[in-house]
Design a protein around this motif. Structure first.
Motif, PDB file in Angstrom:
ATOM      1  N   LEU A  60     -25.336   7.503  98.093  1.00 36.75           N
ATOM      2  CA  LEU A  60     -25.096   6.140  98.754  1.00 36.75           C
ATOM      3  C   LEU A  60     -23.524   6.121  99.243  1.00 36.75           C
ATOM      4  O   LEU A  60     -23.435   5.359 100.268  1.00 36.75           O
ATOM      5  N   ALA A  64     -23.125   5.223 103.263  1.00 33.41           N
ATOM      6  CA  ALA A  64     -22.431   3.827 103.442  1.00 33.41           C
ATOM      7  C   ALA A  64     -21.453   4.066 104.249  1.00 33.41           C
ATOM      8  O   ALA A  64     -20.946   3.301 105.335  1.00 33.41           O
ATOM      9  N   THR A 140     -24.230  -2.039 102.065  1.00 37.81           N
ATOM     10  CA  THR A 140     -23.773  -0.983 100.785  1.00 37.81           C
ATOM     11  C   THR A 140     -22.372  -0.566 101.131  1.00 37.81           C
ATOM     12  O   THR A 140     -21.739  -0.480  99.831  1.00 37.81           O
ATOM     13  N   SER A 143     -20.459  -3.477  99.432  1.00 38.11           N
ATOM     14  CA  SER A 143     -20.480  -3.411  97.935  1.00 38.11           C
ATOM     15  C   SER A 143     -19.638  -2.639  97.319  1.00 38.11           C
ATOM     16  O   SER A 143     -19.155  -2.649  96.445  1.00 38.11           O
ATOM     17  N   LEU A 293     -25.695  -6.997 101.071  1.00 35.20           N
ATOM     18  CA  LEU A 293     -26.989  -6.903 100.124  1.00 35.20           C
ATOM     19  C   LEU A 293     -27.269  -8.332  99.939  1.00 35.20           C
ATOM     20  O   LEU A 293     -28.471  -8.676  99.704  1.00 35.20           O
ATOM     21  N   VAL A 317     -31.657  -1.254  96.676  1.00 34.52           N
ATOM     22  CA  VAL A 317     -30.289  -0.458  96.837  1.00 34.52           C
ATOM     23  C   VAL A 317     -29.363  -1.227  95.753  1.00 34.52           C
ATOM     24  O   VAL A 317     -28.635  -0.562  95.158  1.00 34.52           O
ATOM     25  N   LEU A 321     -27.378   0.774  92.570  1.00 32.55           N
ATOM     26  CA  LEU A 321     -25.974   0.742  92.694  1.00 32.55           C
ATOM     27  C   LEU A 321     -25.847   0.521  91.150  1.00 32.55           C
ATOM     28  O   LEU A 321     -24.829   0.933  90.427  1.00 32.55           O
TER      29      LEU A 321
END
Length: 342
Positions: A60, A64, A140, A143, A293, A317, A321
């Motif tokens: 991820l 990202a 993402t 985040s 998100l 997603v 996470l």
């Protein structure tokens, strides 16, 4: 007394045979000496769930922060003619990934109806024709940026503040704890709203709110643990030998505080991610046209009855996470705790 003493002569000694020498060698400890970090990594690798969570988070992070390499379209580029298209992956003829929709009991090719030509969107488009995959990557990244900011303030402020407060004690500890109590009395949501009065809604307001409040729980836990550890025998011995406070902190306190730090850090990260997603969901976080998100879930739930994928993918997603960080935290807690047993 001298007469009663037994006289030892050369005949009382016998050379060790090759077989006996081999038995003595077999009793030696043949395992290599491991440092604290090496031993922690060895134990961490045995935790399969934590390793899987680590791999998921690495993927991820790569997707990202390397989104410029993986984006199929610009995340904020709109094309109303291609709005609400379903996911389509070339070469895959599976409902849900072949660009078809169920309308009145019949499967229709949404891309042919929209005259999309050779264009395709692997996770579909939103109500403005923006590529959902690219926007999820961008959200993402936001985040994870929030997670890194929360981690930084937890470590740079919370740990240092807690160690100083617990180690010095006395009136200094009392004064520092009163400051924490004042900050705790102000809810995070109030802080972010007050910041938005001064600043515009966005990442800056969220980062400042996290900087002001996210480290408080870490500081309180570290302070309590430091008060307990500073009276332990190994710390008292180090102080007796003239070790400086800084050296005692790095050599003795931090290894024993590592499990507390890891546990709280892995709770702080998903909390910060959810905090940002919640603020964006209710419209006071990251503002349009930037993707988050939270904003993606908010946009997707409006069309959930007919186009559920618009909400499912960002929600999946976000869940990945938070679950991965929690599982990783459990694994790191067990690996870094000097008192843990295999």
């Amino acid at each position: 007394m001298a007469d009663n003493a037994k006289h030892i002569s050369a005949g009382d000694f016998k050379p060790i045979s090759a077989e006996d020498r081999g038995n003595l060698d077999s009793e030696k400890i043949s395992a290599p000496s491991l440092t604290f970090l090496q031993d922690s990594w060895r134990r961490f690798r045995k935790n399969k769930a934590a390793m899987i969570a680590l791999i998921i988070l690495i993927i991820l992070f790569i997707l990202a922060f390397g989104s410029n390499l993986f984006e199929t379209h610009a995340p904020n580029a709109t094309n109303p003619n291609l709005a609400n298209l379903p996911p389509k992956i070339p070469g895959i003829d599976i409902n849900g990934f072949n660009g078809t929709l169920d309308q009145s009991g019949q499967r229709i090719n949404a891309y042919a109806q929209a005259h999309a030509g050779s264009k395709y969107f692997i996770l579909g488009t939103d109500y403005l024709g923006r590529d959902l995959f690219s926007r999820i990557l961008y959200g993402t990244r936001i985040s994870l940026t929030i997670a890194l900011v929360a981690s930084f303030f937890d470590l740079a402020v919370g740990v240092v503040y807690g160690v100083i407060s617990g180690w010095i004690g006395g009136w200094v500890d009392t004064f520092m704890q009163r400051i924490i109590e004042i900050l705790l009395s102000i809810p995070n949501l109030v802080v972010i709203i007050l910041l938005m009065v001064i600043l515009k809604p966005g990442m800056e307001s969220i980062i400042i709110a996290i900087a002001l409040t996210s480290w408080i729980n870490m500081a309180r836990l570290i302070r309590a643990q430091t008060l307990e550890l500073k009276n332990q025998e190994f710390v008292l011995a180090a102080r007796t030998l003239g070790e400086s406070s800084i050296k005692i902190g790095f050599k003795h306190l931090l290894p024993n505080l590592s499990s507390i730090i890891i546990i709280n850090l892995m709770f702080t990260i998903p909390t910060a991610i959810f905090f940002e997603a919640f603020l964006s969901y209710i419209g006071i976080g990251v503002s349009a046209p930037q993707a988050s998100l939270g904003t993606l879930i908010n946009d997707g739930q409006k069309n959930f009855q007919f186009l559920p994928y618009q909400m499912w993918y960002p929600a999946i997603v976000l869940s990945l996470l938070m679950i991965a960080f929690n599982i990783l935290g459990d694994g790191m807690r067990d690996a870094f705790d000097p008192k843990s047993r295999e």
